[in-house]
Design an enzyme around this catalytic site. Structure first.
Site, PDB file in Angstrom:
ATOM      1  N   TYR A   1       0.814  -1.286   0.065  1.00 44.09           N
ATOM      2  CA  TYR A   1       0.086  -0.140  -0.022  1.00 44.09           C
ATOM      3  C   TYR A   1       0.921   1.248  -0.217  1.00 44.09           C
ATOM      4  O   TYR A   1       0.723   2.333  -0.739  1.00 44.09           O
ATOM      5  CB  TYR A   1      -0.866  -0.117   1.020  1.00 44.09           C
ATOM      6  CG  TYR A   1      -2.000   1.068   1.284  1.00 44.09           C
ATOM      7  CD1 TYR A   1      -2.872   1.148   0.281  1.00 44.09           C
ATOM      8  CD2 TYR A   1      -1.709   2.169   2.243  1.00 44.09           C
ATOM      9  CE1 TYR A   1      -3.858   2.287   0.522  1.00 44.09           C
ATOM     10  CE2 TYR A   1      -2.348   3.291   2.334  1.00 44.09           C
ATOM     11  CZ  TYR A   1      -3.785   3.376   1.318  1.00 44.09           C
ATOM     12  OH  TYR A   1      -4.430   4.378   1.501  1.00 44.09           O
TER      13      TYR A   1
ATOM     14  N   LYS B   1       0.954   4.022  -3.225  1.00 48.11           N
ATOM     15  CA  LYS B   1       0.777   5.443  -2.869  1.00 48.11           C
ATOM     16  C   LYS B   1       1.965   6.387  -3.317  1.00 48.11           C
ATOM     17  O   LYS B   1       1.730   7.629  -3.650  1.00 48.11           O
ATOM     18  CB  LYS B   1       0.027   5.754  -1.532  1.00 48.11           C
ATOM     19  CG  LYS B   1      -1.121   5.316  -1.262  1.00 48.11           C
ATOM     20  CD  LYS B   1      -2.099   5.538  -2.505  1.00 48.11           C
ATOM     21  CE  LYS B   1      -3.444   5.157  -1.992  1.00 48.11           C
ATOM     22  NZ  LYS B   1      -4.660   5.824  -2.773  1.00 48.11           N
TER      23      LYS B   1
END
Length: 228
Positions: A153, A157
């Site tokens: 994750y 990002k």
């Protein structure tokens, strides 16, 4: 008032962002992969529904035809499959498949949507793009030790942040920024966030409404600029 598309908006931050933007007087398209849930969500906040699966070229192209004209794109759709019932998948257990699954939505989905909707945005007199990122994307924060063990994750990002900068350079007439909504209680983190969706959506809504003289290529939270 502007025409706005919010992706991944049938619940959580996306739905709250759509609600606040409708209340501000904008025409809002609520994008959702699931048609039934999306139509219900759009009806609940006074938005228009458009079926949009960010992992499908055909779905995104079809959505662009339905929307027709656009001033503001909020790339909100995101997943965190590393969050499991037994905890967060860390570096030792990370697989290429998990990384690929995460990137398919969080990064490739943004590129896919941008590719389809850029022609619409270029026809706007004040085009804006907001990419929903995370504080976990900050290399500065990571090097200081954020305590978060997940890999897929944050990396996805961080890539979103670079995409933001590169597109901002390529399209100087647009205002293209990344935002960190904060640790918000949503299904993404199994409701463990410390703030409400109303609080989290505030920075998204703020940056969605900036004018032609606003910042571009930046990375912001509710308090201001974040370190890369």
């Amino acid at each position: 008032m502007s025409s706005v598309l919010v992706t991944g908006a049938n619940k959580g931050l996306g739905l709250e962002t759509a609600r606040q933007l409708v209340q501000a007087g904008h025409t809002v398209w609520l994008g959702s992969r699931d048609a039934a849930r999306g139509e219900e969500a759009a009806s609940s906040v006074g938005a228009r529904f458009v079926q949009l699966d960010v992992t499908s070229d055909e779905s995104v192209a079809s959505a662009a035809k339905v929307v027709g004209s656009l001033d503001v794109l909020v790339n909100n759709a995101g997943i965190a499959p590393e969050w499991t019932e037994s905890g967060v998948v860390g570096a030792g257990e990370l697989t290429a498949d998990l990384m690929r699954e995460t990137f398919e939505v969080n990064l490739f989905g943004i590129v896919r949507v941008l590719h389809a909707f850029l022609p619409l945005l270029e026809r706007s007199s004040a085009p804006v793009v907001v990419n929903v990122s995370s504080r976990l994307a900050s290399l500065a924060t990571a090097s200081e030790g954020s305590g978060y063990p997940g890999v897929a994750y944050p990396v996805s990002k961080a890539a979103v942040n670079m995409v933001t900068v590169q597109y901002a350079k390529a399209f100087p007439a647009m205002r293209i920024n990344a935002v960190e909504p904060g640790f918000t209680a949503t299904d993404l983190n199994r409701g463990t966030g410390r703030q409400t969706v109303s609080e989290g959506a505030a920075i998204i809504v703020k940056m969605a409404q900036i004018g032609p003289d606003g910042p571009t290529g930046g990375y912001f939270d509710a308090q201001g600029t974040l370190p890369w």
